[in-house]
Design a protein around this motif. Structure first.
Motif, PDB file in Angstrom:
ATOM      1  N   ASP A 197     -13.747   2.234  -1.849  1.00  0.00           N
ATOM      2  CA  ASP A 197     -13.107   0.728  -1.657  1.00  0.00           C
ATOM      3  C   ASP A 197     -11.975   0.597  -1.857  1.00  0.00           C
ATOM      4  O   ASP A 197     -11.175  -0.575  -1.819  1.00  0.00           O
ATOM      5  CB  ASP A 197     -14.076  -0.078  -2.788  1.00  0.00           C
ATOM      6  CG  ASP A 197     -15.454  -0.182  -2.615  1.00  0.00           C
ATOM      7  OD1 ASP A 197     -15.854  -0.197  -1.447  1.00  0.00           O
ATOM      8  OD2 ASP A 197     -16.242   0.006  -3.721  1.00  0.00           O
ATOM      9  N   GLN A 198     -11.082   1.619  -2.056  1.00  0.00           N
ATOM     10  CA  GLN A 198      -9.759   1.649  -2.602  1.00  0.00           C
ATOM     11  C   GLN A 198      -8.840   2.237  -1.245  1.00  0.00           C
ATOM     12  O   GLN A 198      -7.734   2.175  -1.441  1.00  0.00           O
ATOM     13  CB  GLN A 198      -9.387   2.122  -3.819  1.00  0.00           C
ATOM     14  CG  GLN A 198      -9.952   1.366  -4.856  1.00  0.00           C
ATOM     15  CD  GLN A 198      -9.698  -0.234  -5.128  1.00  0.00           C
ATOM     16  OE1 GLN A 198      -8.575  -0.233  -4.927  1.00  0.00           O
ATOM     17  NE2 GLN A 198     -10.677  -0.760  -5.421  1.00  0.00           N
ATOM     18  N   THR A 199      -9.356   2.648  -0.399  1.00  0.00           N
ATOM     19  CA  THR A 199      -8.656   3.637   0.774  1.00  0.00           C
ATOM     20  C   THR A 199      -9.188   3.146   2.032  1.00  0.00           C
ATOM     21  O   THR A 199     -10.222   2.873   2.335  1.00  0.00           O
ATOM     22  CB  THR A 199      -8.871   5.095   0.405  1.00  0.00           C
ATOM     23  OG1 THR A 199     -10.272   5.419   0.707  1.00  0.00           O
ATOM     24  CG2 THR A 199      -8.308   5.624  -0.703  1.00  0.00           C
ATOM     25  N   ALA A 200      -8.135   3.459   3.078  1.00  0.00           N
ATOM     26  CA  ALA A 200      -8.251   2.998   4.345  1.00  0.00           C
ATOM     27  C   ALA A 200      -7.921   4.242   5.230  1.00  0.00           C
ATOM     28  O   ALA A 200      -6.806   4.866   5.068  1.00  0.00           O
ATOM     29  CB  ALA A 200      -7.654   1.796   4.950  1.00  0.00           C
ATOM     30  N   PRO A 247       0.887  -0.982   0.110  1.00  0.00           N
ATOM     31  CA  PRO A 247       0.005  -0.011   0.017  1.00  0.00           C
ATOM     32  C   PRO A 247       0.818   1.200  -0.009  1.00  0.00           C
ATOM     33  O   PRO A 247       2.056   1.212   0.346  1.00  0.00           O
ATOM     34  CB  PRO A 247      -0.688  -0.073   1.234  1.00  0.00           C
ATOM     35  CG  PRO A 247      -0.775  -1.443   1.607  1.00  0.00           C
ATOM     36  CD  PRO A 247       0.569  -1.994   1.273  1.00  0.00           C
ATOM     37  N   THR A 248       0.171   2.433  -0.673  1.00  0.00           N
ATOM     38  CA  THR A 248       0.749   3.582  -0.260  1.00  0.00           C
ATOM     39  C   THR A 248       0.159   4.181   0.705  1.00  0.00           C
ATOM     40  O   THR A 248      -0.908   4.358   0.847  1.00  0.00           O
ATOM     41  CB  THR A 248       0.632   4.578  -1.594  1.00  0.00           C
ATOM     42  OG1 THR A 248       1.369   3.881  -2.926  1.00  0.00           O
ATOM     43  CG2 THR A 248       1.154   5.953  -1.568  1.00  0.00           C
ATOM     44  N   LEU A 277     -11.319  12.643  -0.284  1.00  0.00           N
ATOM     45  CA  LEU A 277     -10.363  11.540  -0.912  1.00  0.00           C
ATOM     46  C   LEU A 277     -10.879  10.052  -0.843  1.00  0.00           C
ATOM     47  O   LEU A 277     -11.057   9.449  -1.624  1.00  0.00           O
ATOM     48  CB  LEU A 277      -9.083  11.825  -0.665  1.00  0.00           C
ATOM     49  CG  LEU A 277      -8.095  12.915  -0.980  1.00  0.00           C
ATOM     50  CD1 LEU A 277      -6.796  12.976  -0.206  1.00  0.00           C
ATOM     51  CD2 LEU A 277      -8.037  13.062  -2.571  1.00  0.00           C
ATOM     52  N   SER A 278     -11.296  10.149   0.424  1.00  0.00           N
ATOM     53  CA  SER A 278     -11.514   8.533   1.085  1.00  0.00           C
ATOM     54  C   SER A 278     -13.039   8.027   0.296  1.00  0.00           C
ATOM     55  O   SER A 278     -13.224   7.176  -0.209  1.00  0.00           O
ATOM     56  CB  SER A 278     -11.693   8.288   2.282  1.00  0.00           C
ATOM     57  OG  SER A 278     -12.574   9.137   2.953  1.00  0.00           O
ATOM     58  N   PRO A 320      -5.267  -0.335  -1.101  1.00  0.00           N
ATOM     59  CA  PRO A 320      -4.060   0.212  -1.976  1.00  0.00           C
ATOM     60  C   PRO A 320      -3.362   1.680  -1.332  1.00  0.00           C
ATOM     61  O   PRO A 320      -2.248   2.059  -1.570  1.00  0.00           O
ATOM     62  CB  PRO A 320      -4.760   0.498  -3.290  1.00  0.00           C
ATOM     63  CG  PRO A 320      -5.854  -0.835  -3.337  1.00  0.00           C
ATOM     64  CD  PRO A 320      -6.093  -0.792  -2.020  1.00  0.00           C
ATOM     65  N   VAL A 321      -4.402   2.509  -0.838  1.00  0.00           N
ATOM     66  CA  VAL A 321      -4.038   3.577  -0.362  1.00  0.00           C
ATOM     67  C   VAL A 321      -4.565   3.758   1.174  1.00  0.00           C
ATOM     68  O   VAL A 321      -5.707   3.482   1.334  1.00  0.00           O
ATOM     69  CB  VAL A 321      -4.780   4.840  -1.021  1.00  0.00           C
ATOM     70  CG1 VAL A 321      -4.437   6.090  -0.391  1.00  0.00           C
ATOM     71  CG2 VAL A 321      -4.303   4.767  -2.540  1.00  0.00           C
ATOM     72  N   ILE A 322      -3.523   4.185   1.926  1.00  0.00           N
ATOM     73  CA  ILE A 322      -3.720   4.349   3.481  1.00  0.00           C
ATOM     74  C   ILE A 322      -3.570   5.926   3.883  1.00  0.00           C
ATOM     75  O   ILE A 322      -2.278   6.511   3.764  1.00  0.00           O
ATOM     76  CB  ILE A 322      -3.154   3.327   4.558  1.00  0.00           C
ATOM     77  CG1 ILE A 322      -3.376   2.080   3.919  1.00  0.00           C
ATOM     78  CG2 ILE A 322      -3.227   3.538   5.793  1.00  0.00           C
ATOM     79  CD1 ILE A 322      -2.333   0.805   4.634  1.00  0.00           C
TER      80      ILE A 322
END
Length: 211
Positions: A29-32, A3-4, A23-24, A103-105
Motif C-alpha cells: 500500500d506504500q509503493t507504486a 515521494p522517494t 519490495l512492492s 511514499p515510494v515509487i
C-alpha cells in the motif's frame, strides 16, 4: 513530503523484476511500480514482421520522456496513466494502468540508469548484476514459454541486439548506481537492507508534521 523514487536497472532477466516484486509486495500500500518496458514506443505504422525486427534494447526504443513526465507528475501529487505493452504483437496496448502517488515509487527496466535525465529523477539507484549465462537461460524460458516466441527468434534477437546493447548501454550504466545487488531478489541480505531503508522512508512520511 515528496515521494522517494528508486530506480532498479540491470541486464535482461537479471532479477530486477524479482527484486521489485519482493519490495512492492512487502509494502503493497506504500509503493507504486513504474515499468520502463511499458514505455516502448508505439509503432502502429509498421507491419508486425518489421516491428518484431526492431531493436528493443537501445534507448531510442523507449519513450523515456513520457516516463520522466509521469514521474514528475507523481512527485507533484498527481495520478498518471501508465501505458501497457503487448509483447506478442510488439506494440503498445490500448489499456493503461492508473498509478497513484505513494511514499515510494519504484522504476524498473534494463536502461533506467542509462539516460542522465532519468537518473536525476531517481533518489536511489540500484543495479542488479547477474552472470550472463544465467540471464540468457532465464530469457529463453521467459520469451519462449511466457511470450510465445520461437527458440530461433529468441536466439536471433539475443545475438543481434540484446547482447551487444547490454555491452554498449546496460553494463556501463552500472557506474551510475548507488548500490549493486548481485542476483537481484535472490540476494536476501540486500533485500533485507533495502526493506529496512524503505521502512524508514515510509515511517518518515507517516511522521507528524511530514508534508
Amino acid at each position: 513530503m515528496r515521494p522517494t523514487i528508486i530506480g532498479i536497472a540491470g541486464g535482461t532477466c537479471s532479477g530486477k523484476s524479482t527484486l521489485t516484486r519482493a519490495l512492492s509486495e512487502r509494502f503493497v500500500d506504500q509503493t507504486a511500480v513504474m515499468l520502463h518496458d511499458n514505455y516502448y514506443r508505439s509503432r502502429p505504422d509498421l507491419p508486425l514482421a518489421e516491428r518484431a525486427a526492431l531493436n528493443y534494447d537501445e534507448p531510442a526504443a523507449f519513450e523515456t520522456s513520457l516516463l520522466i513526465s509521469h514521474l514528475r507528475a507523481l512527485l507533484a501529487g498527481e495520478c498518471v496513466e501508465m501505458p501497457t505493452y503487448d509483447y506478442v504483437h510488439h506494440d503498445r496496448a490500448e489499456p493503461t494502468i492508473t498509478i497513484r502517488p505513494r511514499p515510494v515509487i519504484i522504476v524498473e527496466g534494463i536502461l533506467v540508469l542509462t539516460e542522465q535525465e532519468l537518473c536525476d529523477v531517481c533518489d536511489i539507484k540500484i543495479f542488479v548484476d547477474t552472470d550472463a549465462d544465467v540471464r540468457l537461460l532465464r530469457r529463453i524460458r521467459r520469451d519462449a514459454v511466457e511470450r510465445g516466441r520461437s527458440l530461433e527468434s529468441v536466439e536471433r534477437q539475443y545475438l543481434q541486439t540484446v547482447k551487444p546493447m547490454h555491452e554498449l548501454y546496460v553494463e556501463p550504466s552500472k557506474r551510475r548506481a548507488d548500490i549493486i545487488v548481485p542476483e537481484g531478489g535472490s540476494n536476501l541480505v540486500a533485500l533485507d537492507m533495502l526493506t529496512h531503508r524503505i521502512q524508514r522512508i515510509i515511517e518518515d512520511h507517516a511522521a507528524p508534521g511530514a508534508s
